[in-house]
Scaffold this motif. Structure first.
Motif, PDB file in Angstrom:
ATOM      1  N   PRO A  45       0.824  -1.208   0.000  1.00  0.00           N
ATOM      2  CA  PRO A  45       0.000   0.000   0.000  1.00  0.00           C
ATOM      3  C   PRO A  45       0.863   1.265   0.000  1.00  0.00           C
ATOM      4  N   GLY A  46       0.542   2.189  -0.879  1.00  0.00           N
ATOM      5  CA  GLY A  46       1.280   3.436  -0.958  1.00  0.00           C
ATOM      6  C   GLY A  46       2.586   3.366  -1.719  1.00  0.00           C
ATOM      7  N   HIS A  47       3.002   2.163  -2.088  1.00  0.00           N
ATOM      8  CA  HIS A  47       4.242   1.972  -2.853  1.00  0.00           C
ATOM      9  C   HIS A  47       4.063   0.702  -3.679  1.00  0.00           C
ATOM     10  N   ASP A  48       3.146   0.780  -4.654  1.00  0.00           N
ATOM     11  CA  ASP A  48       2.715  -0.445  -5.330  1.00  0.00           C
ATOM     12  C   ASP A  48       3.730  -1.002  -6.315  1.00  0.00           C
ATOM     13  N   ASN A  49       4.920  -0.408  -6.401  1.00  0.00           N
ATOM     14  CA  ASN A  49       6.015  -1.015  -7.161  1.00  0.00           C
ATOM     15  C   ASN A  49       6.566  -2.246  -6.441  1.00  0.00           C
ATOM     16  N   VAL A  50       6.375  -2.293  -5.115  1.00  0.00           N
ATOM     17  CA  VAL A  50       6.847  -3.414  -4.311  1.00  0.00           C
ATOM     18  C   VAL A  50       5.754  -4.475  -4.263  1.00  0.00           C
ATOM     19  N   VAL A  51       6.097  -5.693  -4.687  1.00  0.00           N
ATOM     20  CA  VAL A  51       5.097  -6.760  -4.837  1.00  0.00           C
ATOM     21  C   VAL A  51       5.547  -7.985  -4.042  1.00  0.00           C
ATOM     22  N   MET A  52       4.635  -8.497  -3.194  1.00  0.00           N
ATOM     23  CA  MET A  52       4.918  -9.683  -2.391  1.00  0.00           C
ATOM     24  C   MET A  52       4.303 -10.913  -3.051  1.00  0.00           C
ATOM     25  N   LEU A  53       5.120 -11.953  -3.248  1.00  0.00           N
ATOM     26  CA  LEU A  53       4.687 -13.211  -3.843  1.00  0.00           C
ATOM     27  C   LEU A  53       4.624 -14.272  -2.758  1.00  0.00           C
ATOM     28  N   ASN A  54       3.553 -15.046  -2.749  1.00  0.00           N
ATOM     29  CA  ASN A  54       3.387 -16.071  -1.710  1.00  0.00           C
ATOM     30  C   ASN A  54       2.746 -17.311  -2.311  1.00  0.00           C
ATOM     31  N   SER A  55       3.515 -18.405  -2.386  1.00  0.00           N
ATOM     32  CA  SER A  55       2.998 -19.685  -2.872  1.00  0.00           C
ATOM     33  C   SER A  55       2.346 -20.428  -1.702  1.00  0.00           C
ATOM     34  N   GLN A  56       1.049 -20.728  -1.821  1.00  0.00           N
ATOM     35  CA  GLN A  56       0.292 -21.360  -0.738  1.00  0.00           C
ATOM     36  C   GLN A  56      -0.234 -22.736  -1.115  1.00  0.00           C
ATOM     37  N   THR A  57       0.206 -23.262  -2.254  1.00  0.00           N
ATOM     38  CA  THR A  57      -0.236 -24.585  -2.683  1.00  0.00           C
ATOM     39  C   THR A  57       0.322 -25.655  -1.751  1.00  0.00           C
ATOM     40  N   GLU A  58      -0.528 -26.560  -1.311  1.00  0.00           N
ATOM     41  CA  GLU A  58      -0.090 -27.607  -0.395  1.00  0.00           C
ATOM     42  C   GLU A  58       0.806 -28.612  -1.122  1.00  0.00           C
ATOM     43  N   GLY A  59       1.795 -29.129  -0.402  1.00  0.00           N
ATOM     44  CA  GLY A  59       2.720 -30.100  -0.988  1.00  0.00           C
ATOM     45  C   GLY A  59       4.122 -29.527  -1.049  1.00  0.00           C
ATOM     46  N   SER A  60       5.052 -30.340  -1.506  1.00  0.00           N
ATOM     47  CA  SER A  60       6.458 -29.952  -1.539  1.00  0.00           C
ATOM     48  C   SER A  60       6.870 -29.395  -2.897  1.00  0.00           C
ATOM     49  N   TYR A  61       5.943 -28.762  -3.568  1.00  0.00           N
ATOM     50  CA  TYR A  61       6.231 -28.215  -4.890  1.00  0.00           C
ATOM     51  C   TYR A  61       7.121 -26.969  -4.774  1.00  0.00           C
ATOM     52  N   ILE A  62       7.998 -26.815  -5.753  1.00  0.00           N
ATOM     53  CA  ILE A  62       8.817 -25.608  -5.832  1.00  0.00           C
ATOM     54  C   ILE A  62       8.183 -24.681  -6.860  1.00  0.00           C
ATOM     55  N   PRO A  63       7.809 -23.485  -6.469  1.00  0.00           N
ATOM     56  CA  PRO A  63       7.157 -22.583  -7.420  1.00  0.00           C
ATOM     57  C   PRO A  63       8.162 -21.901  -8.342  1.00  0.00           C
ATOM     58  N   PHE A  64       7.676 -21.478  -9.482  1.00  0.00           N
ATOM     59  CA  PHE A  64       8.483 -20.683 -10.401  1.00  0.00           C
ATOM     60  C   PHE A  64       7.639 -19.487 -10.802  1.00  0.00           C
TER      61      PHE A  64
END
Length: 254
Positions: A45-64
């Motif tokens: 908020p207030g600085h929307d150039n900064v983006v938080m990524l969060n992988s919440q899929t269950e399991g031992s998957y590695i996100p890309f």
């Protein structure tokens, strides 16, 4: 305008090279359905150039994660998108049966003021509007290209003005820098405009053109000798010598 980037994925390339057509046909489908993918993409908020990524899929998957300007393999990461615009963030999991992916779109409201805090950015580019530079051929004395000693701020030894530039066919060349969606550089020569990119190192005061060059340039990283609202002097730094290019803002007269 939406910006997309296609990144070469080493893991995927290895699979494609090593698998035969029969292997692909016998391969089971992904072990997870797209509907079970869970992830969040949240802008600060207030600085929307900064983006938080969060992988919440269950399991031992590695996100890309794929996004304009880069990628990440972390389950949780924070990225910076310095330019205003619309972006697609792509989220992929690689399973034993192949990749499964989803994406989301976000909008960045303005160029990142923190990222572009150095005044050199604005002086060189006039930010998103852009700034055009031309030869400073009307500078007192008329010398705007040549070389000199290692600390020279103007040509000292080999000195050239409008006559030499005309002989070389570059007297009317223009170069434009802007921050409209990217670090854009355009060289206009002989009625043609060649678009490229640039990198500005504000700490070391250097400029590099990517995919093009300055007029009569040597395709090197240039030292910024002088940069004001109306004047730009670049140099190729040697050991005890410099090649020098002197420009002025288009529309400015000495």
């Amino acid at each position: 305008m939406k910006k997309y980037i296609t990144l070469c994925l080493l893991a995927l390339s290895t699979v494609l090279v090593s698998c035969t057509k029969e292997d692909e046909e016998s391969m089971a489908g992904p072990s997870i359905s797209p509907s079970n993918l869970k992830f969040t993409v949240t802008q600060q908020p207030g600085h929307d150039n900064v983006v938080m990524l969060n992988s919440q899929t269950e399991g031992s998957y590695i996100p890309f994660w794929e996004f304009t300007g880069g990628f990440s393999k972390r389950k949780m990461d924070t990225i910076n998108l310095p330019f205003a615009g619309d972006y697609t963030i792509r989220y992929t999991l690689y399973t034993q049966g192949g990749p499964v992916a989803d994406s989301t779109n976000i909008t960045v409201s303005e160029n990142d003021r923190e990222y572009f805090a150095s005044p050199l950015w604005s002086l060189l580019t006039n930010e998103q509007e852009g700034k055009t530079w031309v030869w400073a051929s009307d500078i007192p004395g008329g010398i705007c290209h040549g070389n000199g000693s290692g600390e020279a701020t103007a040509p000292e030894w080999w000195q050239n003005g409008i006559g030499y530039l005309t002989e070389q066919g570059v007297q009317a060349d223009e170069m434009t820098f802007d921050l409209n969606g990217a670090k854009n550089y355009t060289l206009s020569h002989g009625g043609n405009a060649r678009k490229a990119l640039f990198e500005l190192d504000t700490a070391n005061r250097t400029l590099k053109i990517i995919g093009s060059d300055i007029s009569l340039g040597n395709k090197v990283t240039y030292v910024i000798v002088k940069l004001t609202a109306n004047e730009l002097t670049l140099a190729q730094q040697g050991d005890g010598w410099r090649n020098i290019w002197m420009y002025k803002r288009k529309g400015f007269n000495y």
